[in-house]
Design a protein around this motif. Sequence first.
Motif, PDB file in Angstrom:
ATOM      1  N   MET A  30     -37.210 -38.646 -30.258  1.00 36.72           N
ATOM      2  CA  MET A  30     -35.911 -38.010 -30.001  1.00 36.72           C
ATOM      3  C   MET A  30     -34.848 -39.044 -29.670  1.00 36.72           C
ATOM      4  N   ALA A  31     -35.163 -39.949 -28.752  1.00 38.37           N
ATOM      5  CA  ALA A  31     -34.177 -40.947 -28.325  1.00 38.37           C
ATOM      6  C   ALA A  31     -33.838 -41.903 -29.463  1.00 38.37           C
ATOM      7  N   THR A  32     -34.870 -42.318 -30.214  1.00 40.16           N
ATOM      8  CA  THR A  32     -34.626 -43.243 -31.324  1.00 40.16           C
ATOM      9  C   THR A  32     -33.759 -42.598 -32.397  1.00 40.16           C
ATOM     10  N   ARG A  33     -34.092 -41.365 -32.757  1.00 36.11           N
ATOM     11  CA  ARG A  33     -33.311 -40.664 -33.794  1.00 36.11           C
ATOM     12  C   ARG A  33     -31.839 -40.581 -33.398  1.00 36.11           C
ATOM     13  N   GLU A  34     -31.568 -40.243 -32.144  1.00 39.13           N
ATOM     14  CA  GLU A  34     -30.182 -40.088 -31.719  1.00 39.13           C
ATOM     15  C   GLU A  34     -29.464 -41.433 -31.611  1.00 39.13           C
ATOM     16  N   ALA A  35     -30.166 -42.478 -31.216  1.00 38.56           N
ATOM     17  CA  ALA A  35     -29.532 -43.801 -31.127  1.00 38.56           C
ATOM     18  C   ALA A  35     -29.181 -44.333 -32.510  1.00 38.56           C
ATOM     19  N   VAL A  36     -30.078 -44.130 -33.462  1.00 42.65           N
ATOM     20  CA  VAL A  36     -29.804 -44.557 -34.838  1.00 42.65           C
ATOM     21  C   VAL A  36     -28.628 -43.763 -35.405  1.00 42.65           C
ATOM     22  N   ALA A  37     -28.581 -42.473 -35.126  1.00 40.16           N
ATOM     23  CA  ALA A  37     -27.461 -41.646 -35.599  1.00 40.16           C
ATOM     24  C   ALA A  37     -26.153 -42.088 -34.954  1.00 40.16           C
ATOM     25  N   ASP A  38     -26.212 -42.443 -33.675  1.00 36.14           N
ATOM     26  CA  ASP A  38     -25.009 -42.902 -32.968  1.00 36.14           C
ATOM     27  C   ASP A  38     -24.480 -44.194 -33.582  1.00 36.14           C
ATOM     28  N   THR A  39     -25.394 -44.986 -34.134  1.00 32.72           N
ATOM     29  CA  THR A  39     -25.018 -46.276 -34.714  1.00 32.72           C
ATOM     30  C   THR A  39     -24.579 -46.132 -36.174  1.00 32.72           C
ATOM     31  N   ALA A  40     -24.853 -44.989 -36.779  1.00 29.86           N
ATOM     32  CA  ALA A  40     -24.523 -44.733 -38.193  1.00 29.86           C
ATOM     33  C   ALA A  40     -25.237 -45.714 -39.124  1.00 29.86           C
ATOM     34  N   ILE A  41     -26.522 -45.978 -38.830  1.00 32.83           N
ATOM     35  CA  ILE A  41     -27.360 -46.800 -39.703  1.00 32.83           C
ATOM     36  C   ILE A  41     -28.662 -46.039 -39.960  1.00 32.83           C
ATOM     37  N   SER A  42     -29.531 -46.636 -40.759  1.00 32.74           N
ATOM     38  CA  SER A  42     -30.877 -46.099 -40.974  1.00 32.74           C
ATOM     39  C   SER A  42     -31.863 -46.895 -40.121  1.00 32.74           C
ATOM     40  N   ILE A  43     -32.971 -46.273 -39.764  1.00 32.26           N
ATOM     41  CA  ILE A  43     -34.006 -47.014 -39.031  1.00 32.26           C
ATOM     42  C   ILE A  43     -34.495 -48.200 -39.868  1.00 32.26           C
ATOM     43  N   LYS A  44     -34.338 -48.100 -41.195  1.00 37.77           N
ATOM     44  CA  LYS A  44     -34.732 -49.207 -42.068  1.00 37.77           C
ATOM     45  C   LYS A  44     -33.888 -50.458 -41.824  1.00 37.77           C
ATOM     46  N   ASP A  45     -32.708 -50.273 -41.227  1.00 34.51           N
ATOM     47  CA  ASP A  45     -31.816 -51.400 -40.958  1.00 34.51           C
ATOM     48  C   ASP A  45     -32.145 -52.110 -39.651  1.00 34.51           C
ATOM     49  N   VAL A  46     -33.131 -51.601 -38.909  1.00 37.80           N
ATOM     50  CA  VAL A  46     -33.486 -52.190 -37.606  1.00 37.80           C
ATOM     51  C   VAL A  46     -34.647 -53.159 -37.803  1.00 37.80           C
ATOM     52  N   ASP A  47     -34.480 -54.390 -37.319  1.00 35.58           N
ATOM     53  CA  ASP A  47     -35.453 -55.453 -37.592  1.00 35.58           C
ATOM     54  C   ASP A  47     -36.645 -55.468 -36.643  1.00 35.58           C
ATOM     55  N   ALA A  48     -36.454 -55.027 -35.390  1.00 39.91           N
ATOM     56  CA  ALA A  48     -37.504 -55.196 -34.376  1.00 39.91           C
ATOM     57  C   ALA A  48     -37.378 -54.113 -33.320  1.00 39.91           C
ATOM     58  N   VAL A  49     -38.486 -53.837 -32.637  1.00 38.07           N
ATOM     59  CA  VAL A  49     -38.448 -52.840 -31.570  1.00 38.07           C
ATOM     60  C   VAL A  49     -39.055 -53.430 -30.300  1.00 38.07           C
ATOM     61  N   PHE A  50     -38.394 -53.171 -29.176  1.00 36.95           N
ATOM     62  CA  PHE A  50     -38.836 -53.627 -27.853  1.00 36.95           C
ATOM     63  C   PHE A  50     -39.083 -52.369 -27.015  1.00 36.95           C
ATOM     64  N   ALA A  98     -32.595 -61.851 -25.761  1.00 35.19           N
ATOM     65  CA  ALA A  98     -33.019 -63.233 -26.003  1.00 35.19           C
ATOM     66  C   ALA A  98     -33.428 -63.439 -27.469  1.00 35.19           C
ATOM     67  N   TYR A  99     -34.148 -62.491 -28.021  1.00 36.88           N
ATOM     68  CA  TYR A  99     -34.586 -62.627 -29.420  1.00 36.88           C
ATOM     69  C   TYR A  99     -33.390 -62.609 -30.382  1.00 36.88           C
ATOM     70  N   LEU A 100     -32.409 -61.754 -30.100  1.00 39.58           N
ATOM     71  CA  LEU A 100     -31.244 -61.692 -30.989  1.00 39.58           C
ATOM     72  C   LEU A 100     -30.341 -62.907 -30.796  1.00 39.58           C
ATOM     73  N   ALA A 101     -30.162 -63.316 -29.550  1.00 45.23           N
ATOM     74  CA  ALA A 101     -29.331 -64.497 -29.287  1.00 45.23           C
ATOM     75  C   ALA A 101     -29.959 -65.743 -29.895  1.00 45.23           C
ATOM     76  N   GLY A 102     -31.289 -65.749 -29.978  1.00 46.60           N
ATOM     77  CA  GLY A 102     -31.997 -66.880 -30.567  1.00 46.60           C
ATOM     78  C   GLY A 102     -32.134 -66.795 -32.070  1.00 46.60           C
ATOM     79  N   GLU A 103     -31.476 -65.812 -32.683  1.00 43.11           N
ATOM     80  CA  GLU A 103     -31.416 -65.647 -34.142  1.00 43.11           C
ATOM     81  C   GLU A 103     -32.758 -65.304 -34.775  1.00 43.11           C
ATOM     82  N   ARG A 104     -33.685 -64.713 -33.994  1.00 42.89           N
ATOM     83  CA  ARG A 104     -34.929 -64.241 -34.610  1.00 42.89           C
ATOM     84  C   ARG A 104     -34.660 -62.978 -35.431  1.00 42.89           C
ATOM     85  N   PHE A 105     -33.744 -62.142 -34.952  1.00 40.62           N
ATOM     86  CA  PHE A 105     -33.454 -60.887 -35.649  1.00 40.62           C
ATOM     87  C   PHE A 105     -31.949 -60.629 -35.610  1.00 40.62           C
ATOM     88  N   LYS A 106     -31.499 -59.737 -36.509  1.00 37.62           N
ATOM     89  CA  LYS A 106     -30.085 -59.340 -36.506  1.00 37.62           C
ATOM     90  C   LYS A 106     -29.876 -58.032 -35.746  1.00 37.62           C
TER      91      LYS A 106
END
Length: 398
Positions: A30-50, A98-106
Amino acid sequence: MAKKVGIVGAAVTPFRGKWYQKTYYELAQMATREAVADTAISIKDVDAVFYGIYNDIFERACIPEHPLQGILGMQNKFGIRISNGGATGAYTLSAAHAYLAGERFKTALVLGVEKATDCFDFTSMSATPEVIKTIAWSGDTFFEQKIGWSASDSYAEVVLGYMDEYPGTLKPEVTAQISALLSQQVRGNPYAQRQFDQVTPEEVMNSRYIVYPFKELEICVYSEGAAALILAEEETAKVIAKNSGKPIIWITGVGEANEHSFAGKNQKNMSHIVSDYLGAHRAYEMAGIKDPVKAIQIVELHDAFIQQLEISMAEFGLVPYQTVDSLIEDGLILPGGKYLVNPCGGLTYCGHAVGASNIMSVWSARNELIKRKLKTALIHGTGSTVAQYTVCATLEHE
């Protein structure tokens, strides 16, 4: 040079004392679906999950994040779980940053979820003893657990130490007014567990003691729920924001500290939450904030206990230690005052779904920065025995 990282989407599920209809799998979805919708992207556009999940026993699984990877649509991508007591959510944000600032993911999904009251005790026909026993596994299991360690008396030790060093502070009538204030602020949060649980200072003062000096209406409650953020590095964040039409909230500073677990010489200072001081000031330094009193406008802090809220505000450098009650007595956190503290109602009234709580605080601060057109917020998570762990982050509205 580290990349700039921003929050481009956020969502929470309702926080409830018991989610009878949902598993933690479903709350996470539920939370993931709504966050992705809020961002107006697809889950396919997300590189990593914490994943921020505090306690295996709450979820009845030893690797509770593993079923989530596929059902969230994140199969074959990076996934890592963070578990740092009450500070789990804030530490999950810190790791993703830290992972994004270190350019591991976008891009990254920061997901917190907890299902605390599945720990049902069939002897007493109540969740309470089993939840407390489960949390007790977070303390020292060789000595303190055997003599009745609990989260409440652990934090009470620190609060009593503060009251010894600064006598006359943390007055009961002040902590009662803070609790009553938060109960009014929560009315605007439709996701809160106690949205319509307004109380008066007198009711707080007359509520029963849990552990001295904590009254029943001055402490957080068990909750179940989930919260999610979408983070992105600078260039990607700007593209996403252009498409979604929503402003970027930049994470300008992050600071962490873990204290010693045990009191004693060169160990835990029982009169202070040193981790709060270090976490906040490290975040200020990274953000280039010289004077937090002038810079910070919104504080979303981890108010497991109202007295601890006051101490944390002092450790953040936002109010003097000796006059911490001026938060109420001088109106610093009253409506129209200098600081807006826990507009979501805090953990005391919105609820404390441990792994999700600090992420919910980020969600609230983002909303308030945008809605009120303010610039800077401070986020805080604390946890483990005797307020040992802290993470702070500063957020800025572009």
